[in-house]
Every structure is written in structure tokens, then in C-alpha cells.
Design an enzyme around this catalytic site. Structure first.
Site, PDB file in Angstrom:
ATOM      1  CB  SER A 199      -0.862  -0.038   1.349  1.00 34.91           C
ATOM      2  OG  SER A 199      -1.768   0.982   1.165  1.00 34.91           O
TER       3      SER A 199
ATOM      4  CG  ASP B   6      -2.991   3.729  -1.248  1.00 30.02           C
ATOM      5  OD1 ASP B   6      -3.677   3.704  -2.006  1.00 30.02           O
ATOM      6  OD2 ASP B   6      -2.967   3.086  -0.248  1.00 30.02           O
TER       7      ASP B   6
ATOM      8  NE  ARG C 155      -4.259   1.232  16.429  1.00 27.74           N
ATOM      9  CZ  ARG C 155      -3.696   1.228  15.183  1.00 27.74           C
ATOM     10  NH1 ARG C 155      -3.069   2.315  14.823  1.00 27.74           N
ATOM     11  NH2 ARG C 155      -3.547   0.127  14.694  1.00 27.74           N
TER      12      ARG C 155
HETATM   13  P1  NG1 Z   1      -1.718   0.858  11.390  1.00 26.86           P
HETATM   14  O1  NG1 Z   1      -0.248   0.930  11.026  1.00 26.86           O
HETATM   15  O2  NG1 Z   1      -1.887  -0.231  12.083  1.00 26.86           O
HETATM   16  O3  NG1 Z   1      -1.820   2.286  12.101  1.00 26.86           O
HETATM   17  C1  NG1 Z   1      -2.239   1.975   9.052  1.00 26.86           C
HETATM   18  C2  NG1 Z   1      -3.370   3.126   9.047  1.00 26.86           C
HETATM   19  C3  NG1 Z   1      -4.827   2.507   8.880  1.00 26.86           C
HETATM   20  C4  NG1 Z   1      -4.947   1.442   7.812  1.00 26.86           C
HETATM   21  C5  NG1 Z   1      -3.574   0.295   7.816  1.00 26.86           C
HETATM   22  C6  NG1 Z   1      -3.710  -0.499   6.620  1.00 26.86           C
HETATM   23  C7  NG1 Z   1      -3.312   5.198  10.315  1.00 26.86           C
HETATM   24  C8  NG1 Z   1      -3.221   5.972  11.726  1.00 26.86           C
HETATM   25  N1  NG1 Z   1      -3.336   3.928  10.444  1.00 26.86           N
HETATM   26  O4  NG1 Z   1      -2.506   1.090  10.081  1.00 26.86           O
HETATM   27  O5  NG1 Z   1      -5.696   3.440   9.030  1.00 26.86           O
HETATM   28  O6  NG1 Z   1      -5.050   1.987   6.691  1.00 26.86           O
HETATM   29  O7  NG1 Z   1      -2.358   1.220   7.839  1.00 26.86           O
HETATM   30  O8  NG1 Z   1      -3.196   0.268   5.369  1.00 26.86           O
HETATM   31  O9  NG1 Z   1      -3.487   5.722   9.518  1.00 26.86           O
HETATM   32 ZN    ZN Z   2      -3.464   1.097   0.216  1.00 25.22          ZN
END
Ligand code: NG1
Ligand code: ZN
Length: 567
Positions: free
Chosen positions: A78, A314, A530
């Protein structure tokens, strides 16, 4: 079906050989990585992904036999940097892997380190046994049906080649019962669409389904555009493709679009998907959202042209962020929160009051949604606003369970709208031709940058809404999102939709104190921590009505994390 049956159709020699080849290159348990299959699958530096790839392949094999339907694997990381990669499986109807199977695939990946290589076979079969005890199935006329798709990263093709070989050699099933279809470079939402289509229409061979995907959403887009009398506020949409798969797919679409001589011009930038080192670098949805500034590739002249609206996709085209500049060059971010509220507003405006009263229409966000957007949903739109855990899968479930029309978006621009039969039946009683066409623009299966682009453009044009006025609907609270590297992020456990920590013990109390110390009378300070599911960090989000509070709070929270994790 039992594990004994699976055992009988496994080419165990091949499995063991493949595994040994991978495992021999891996460090032993002492410096092993703890792999987790999260909401977006496995994701990390591509050099470390061989065992997760093996685990994904094996679970997909089992899942396909269990469901006796097509299961997809998307190879992508991604918005992550070019050197990363990842895998996630796609269920027959386009959903993500069920939660319980996520733990099986995680166990398979981690079992590598827990056992000597020689014990591998027994251990693998134990896991398979556990799965089929939990999911017994008697049928034996099984076949293996796999669909592969990948993004433009340099590591994606070798991974796809491995999977092609793996599935072809893994089983002793008759060749006509082993179907592996490789769709090559596609967006993540396209692969969801393709898997869903194969399942729904019982298609067993490869077809031009990317064309069908475009027809499904592009035709209503063109029809709706032709209903717009005259463009009022912007006449060009500049699409930053993040140098990824979005460029490849939109370049195919653009000539078709131009054939219709539309009033709205579409222009693509950051389209160099051939140079993998450029993917998401200084461009793309994540860059724009995080830095709140224009991506590279936009000339001064274009930036200053009030007739332009901008957006960024993205790396795998499932997220989109819009933005524009005011006359005095202020950057206006139109993120997932702004899209969710815009779509909510459009439904309220276009649906007759009795219909609106008879259905549950609401918006699902995550803890990262700006507090002002949540207040706007509740106080101005008078809609129900719900919070779900991070990851679109969680938002999707929440929307399906709680609403007839559920709009869900992560602040980072990942989301869509879902609606149920009750809503469709209620809608069919009114002759709202234009609205019905609008509904068909929506990719209900999954958040999709390309279809979200169509939706937003159509809403803005039909409402004759200037993007700057869209921006002004509510003012975001100043906010910041930072990362912190910790010794072990799995120590961070949350509750209350990730807004509070239950572990490490004592940290939440420290955060609460820090937040309260600087709170103004409006009590708008908010901060939570988190563990990321996609990077080896914990994330700290903070918002406040006063910009200067952000640094004070995050500095103190960083110190608190250090103090607790170094104990
Ligand atoms: P994580 O790395 O768990 O915070 C990030 C994005 C999620 C989601 C995932 C999957 C933020 C704060 N977190 O997750 O919203 O899109 O990647 O691509 O943007
Ligand atoms: Zn993506």
C-alpha cells in the site's frame, strides 16, 4: 473434509523442500521476528517476507479447499515505502480473511521458529488439524482456485512467481482441479472486484475483468457528468498517482474518458510506476495527509490556479485524499473525515424526508477521526457517528451491523459506503433516477480510490459546491500523529476502540494526567497511543484546540512511554 484428506492431497515432499529452502536462510529463534497477520495482512521489509509468503500461500491453499471457491492473494504494501511489501488474502465475496483464520496464518508463520526444521512436517499438520477440527467439512469434490494480483513494487513479481509455482506443485489434485489465475498488476480494489466476480458468476478461466470493473463504475460516472449543466468552481482534477498502479490503470481509462469530451479535465501526475524506487516517495495520499502539503510534481502555476482541484492516491489505489489551495495559498486538506461528511450531507440533501426517516443512515470512523468531524456529524448533520477499531475491515463490519446506509472512512482516506436491501427497496419506491445512478458509482465491496474519486467529483458538481466551501464546513482541531519505536509493541494492549491502553500497566493513567494538565476550558485535548499493525512502532495521536499544546503533550507522552517500557 479432514486433515487426513488434506494430507492425502498434499505434495509433502515439495512442501518440506520449499520450506527448508526458505527456513535455511532465516535466523534461528533467538533473533526471530514475531510475525502478525493484521487487518492488512503481513507487511514489512520485503527481504523478511519469505516465511510470511509461505504462510500466506499455505493458508490460502487451505481456505480455498475449505470454501471450494476462489480465494485471492494481493501482493502489496500500500502506502509503505518502496522496499516494503506485503500479502493479504481476499475471500470469495471480496471480504478479508475471517478473524480466526488470521490467527492460524500467524501461527504458521511463527511455527517456523518454534520448531527445529525437522519437526516442521508434524507441526504444520498439527496446525492443519486444528483448523479442520474447528471447521469440519465432509465434502471431497474439492478443487484449488486461486487468484493473484500485485502492485508495481520490484519485489512483487518474484513473490507472484513463487506463488504460481507453489500452488502448481503443492497438491496431487488432478490438474483440472487446480486453477491459478494471475491478473498481474492491478489495484487492490480491482482484485477484490475480480475475486467477487469469479465467485458470483462461476467463472473458471481468466477474463478481461479489469475492463468489467471500469465499465461497472465508469459508465455511471460519465452519465452523471453529462447531467452537470456547467462547471462552476473547478474545471480540472489533478490526480497524483503516487508513481504506483493507479497510474497504470488510469492511463488506460483516460483515452476512454476523453472520447466523451467531458467538461471536467482529468490530469495525471506522478505516473512513473516503471521506476519502483519512486513509489509513494514525496507523493501519494499518505504523504499529503501526513505532511499537509502539496506532493512533488505540481508546478507553481498549477498550484496557483483556482480552477484546479487536487487528489492523491496511495500505492495500491485503495485510498484517496483531496486538497485545494485558497486564494492566499492556504493548504486545505479534504481527508477521509471530510469525504464521509460530504457523502452524508449528499444523502440527506437528495433523499426524500420520509425515506430518510425510515432508514438508519450513519457514519463509522476510527479514533483517528478529527474531533471536529465527529461533532459535525452529530450536531450539524444529526447523524449517528460510531467509532470502530483501526482497519477498514472493522469499519465495514460495524457499518453493516448498525446501519441500512453506512458511510465509513478512516481519516487517511480509506473507505466507502454500504447499503442493504431494506434501503434499496425503500429507494425503489421513489423514482430517483439520478440518485440511483449515483448509488451505482459506489464500490460497496471495499474502499476504492478510483470509485471514491468518481463519487466525490459527482457530489461536488451536483451540489455546485466549491472545494474551498467544502473545506470550510468545519474546522479541524489542530492535531499530530507521530511514531515511537519501542522494545516490543505487542506489550501495548487497548480497549474502548483503541482509545485507551490497558497495558503497559500505568501508562494510560500517565497519559490522562498529561492530557488534563494542559486542557483548556473546552476540554478538547485528546491523546491516545496504540501499536501499529503495519509497522514496528506505536503511534501517538494528539489533538487540541490549541496548536501549542500538541508538542507539550506528545513530548510528555513520549517520555512516559520511554519510562514505562524501559522499566
Ligand atoms: P496501522 O499501522 O495499524 O496504524 C495503518 C493506518 C490504518 C490502515 C492500515 C492499513 C493510520 C493511523 N493507520 O494502520 O488506518 O489504513 O495502515 O493500510 O493511518
Ligand atoms: Zn492502500
Amino acid at each position: 473434509m479432514s486433515s487426513a484428506y488434506i494430507e492425502s492431497i498434499l505434495n509433502k515432499q515439495y512442501l518440506q523442500k520449499t520450506f527448508n529452502e526458505l527456513a535455511s536462510q532465516r535466523p534461528r529463534k533467538s533473533n526471530a521476528i514475531n510475525f502478525t497477520y493484521g487487518t492488512s495482512g503481513f507487511r514489512m521489509d520485503s527481504s523478511k517476507l519469505d516465511i510470511p509468503l509461505f504462510a500466506t500461500a499455505l493458508i490460502t491453499f487451505l481456505r480455498s479447499l475449505y470454501c471450494n471457491k476462489f480465494i485471492g492473494i494481493m501482493i502489496t504494501a500500500s502506502h509503505n515505502p518502496p522496499q516494503d511489501n506485503g500479502f493479504k488474502t481476499i475471500e470469495p465475496k471480496g471480504e478479508m480473511l475471517p478473524h480466526s483464520w488470521e490467527s492460524y496464518v500467524t501461527s504458521i508463520a511463527n511455527s517456523v521458529y518454534e520448531n527445529e526444521y525437522s519437526k516442521f512436517e508434524t507441526n504444520m499438520l498439527d496446525i492443519i488439524d486444528t483448523i479442520f477440527k474447528a471447521y469440519p467439512l465432509e465434502k471431497k469434490d474439492t478443487s484449488l482456485r486461486i487468484i493473484l494480483g500485485r502492485d508495481t513494487r520490484s519485489s512483487s513479481l518474484p513473490f507472484a512467481n513463487f506463488l504460481n509455482d507453489f500452488f502448481t506443485n503443492l497438491t496431487t489434485l488432478k490438474t483440472e482441479n487446480v486453477i491459478v489465475l494471475d491478473y498481474g498488476i492491478v489495484t487492490t480494489p480491482q482484485l477484490h472486484f475480480i475475486v467477487r466476480k469469479h465467485t458470483a458468476d462461476n467463472i473458471f478461466e481468466q477474463m478481461d475483468l479489469t475492463k468489467e470493473y471500469f465499465d461497472a463504475f465508469f459508465i455511471p460516472f460519465i452519465k452523471l457528468l453529462s447531467k452537470v449543466a456547467k462547471l462552476q468552481s473547478f474545471n480540472t482534477l489533478l490526480i497524483d498517482c503516487a508513481n504506483g498502479v493507479g497510474a497504470l490503470q488510469l492511463e488506460k481509462l483516460l483515452p476512454l474518458y476523453e472520447k466523451h469530451s467531458p467538461q471536467l479535465k482529468l490530469e495525471l501526475i506522478n505516473t512513473n510506476y516503471q521506476d519502483c524506487s519512486k513509489l509513494n516517495v514525496e507523493c501519494g495520499a499518505d504523504f499529503v495527509k501526513t505532511n499537509q502539503k502539496l506532493p512533488g510534481g505540481i508546478s507553481e502555476e498549477v498550484a496557483n490556479n483556482p480552477n484546479f482541484l487536487f487528489c492523491s492516491l496511495d500505492g495500491d489505489s485503495d485510498r484517496i485524499i483531496f486538497y485545494c489551495l485558497t486564494a492566499d495559498k492556504k493548504f486545505c486538506l479534504l481527508d477521509g473525515d471530510k469525504m464521509a461528511t460530504l457523502i452524508g450531507e449528499f444523502f440527506i440533501e437528495k433523499l426524500p424526508a420520509p425515506l430518510l426517516e425510515s432508514i438508519k443512515l450513519g457514519i463509522v470512523q476510527t479514533a483517528y477521526a478529527n474531533g471536529s468531524s465527529t461533532a459535525y456529524i452529530k450536531d450539524v448533520l444529526k447523524l449517528d457517528a460510531r467509532c470502530a477499531k483501526t482497519g477498514v475491515k472493522n469499519l465495514h463490519h460495524d457499518a453493516v451491523e448498525n446501519f441500512d446506509v453506512g458511510i465509513y472512512f478512516e481519516a487517511n482516506g480509506h473507505g466507502t459506503v454500504i447499503f442493504n436491501d431494506k434501503f434499496m427497496q425503500a429507494l425503489s419506491k421513489y423514482k430517483l433516477e439520478e440518485f440511483e445512478m449515483f448509488i451505482s458509482l459506489i464500490n460497496q465491496a471495499v474502499g476504492d480510490a478510483i470509485t471514491d474519486l468518481f463519487i466525490v467529483v459527482i457530489i461536488l458538481l451536483l451540489l455546485e459546491l466549491d472545494p474551498r466551501d467544502w473545506f470550510k464546513k468545519y474546522a479541524d482541531l489542530p492535531n499530530t500523529l507521530i511514531k515511537c519505536v519501542v522494545p516490543d509493541r505487542s506489550e501495548f494492549e487497548t480497549f474502548d476502540y483503541e482509545r485507551q491502553l490497558s497495558k503497559p500497566i500505568g501508562l494510560q493513567e500517565m497519559i490522562d494526567e498529561i492530557v488534563n494538565e494542559t486542557n483548556n476550558s473546552d476540554k478538547k485535548n485528546r491523546c491516545f497511543v496504540r501499536a501499529s499493525g503495519t509497522e514496528d512502532v506505536v503511534r501517538i495521536y494528539c489533538e487540541s484546540s490549541k496548536q501549542e499544546n500538541l508538542t507539550i503533550i506528545t513530548t510528555k507522552v513520549l517520555e512516559a512511554i520511554k519510562q514505562i517500557t524501559n522499566k
